[in-house]
Design a protein around this motif. Structure first.
Motif: not given
Length: 150
Positions: A101-125
């Protein structure tokens, strides 16, 4: 040989149908701010781990949606209110085969994380609350506070 290929094709079709049904069910049961337009909703399964007090640690799962522009800091604070001396962090499963599991920055937005491939719609965090060794405000807590004001 034809029967084996046909069976495999049927199995793949059932798997696709099952995944589609899971997504429909997830969207129908997800909770969030109803004022968020449907086109702006980002759906997630949030695994919540509260181990700030080791004697009564807990794990739960929620189906939620957030605006695509929400930061991970806001998501963490929606799920937890961190007290002084506690940290909240957001994690996602990496793409590596070791399932780290990788840590995500508190300031990162969902749309940015999706565009970078970290998460996707209906994914799990995974959102985790834990106790720090001292009572001073940590960098993560400061980052979450900054995400709220920004």
């Amino acid at each position: 040989n034809f029967d084996i290929q046909e069976a495999k094709k049927n199995k793949d079709e059932k798997k696709k149908t099952s995944e589609k049904m899971r997504q429909i069910l997830m969207k129908s049961k997800a909770k969030g701010d109803k004022k968020t337009p449907a086109s702006e909703r980002f759906f997630l399964e949030c695994m919540v781990i509260d181990d700030a007090n080791p004697s009564c640690a807990s794990v739960s799962s929620s189906l939620l949606f957030f605006p695509k522009t929400a930061s991970f800091g806001r998501i963490c604070l929606k799920l937890f209110s961190a007290d002084r001396g506690e940290n909240v962090q957001c994690l996602v499963k990496g793409n590596a085969p070791d399932n780290i599991y990788c840590y995500l920055s508190a300031t990162m937005k969902l749309c940015d994380a999706e565009s970078k491939g970290y998460i996707k719609q209906l994914g799990r965090i995974v959102v985790r609350k834990f106790q720090t060794k001292d009572s001073t405000s940590s960098a993560l807590t400061v980052a979450i506070e900054n995400a709220l004001t920004g």
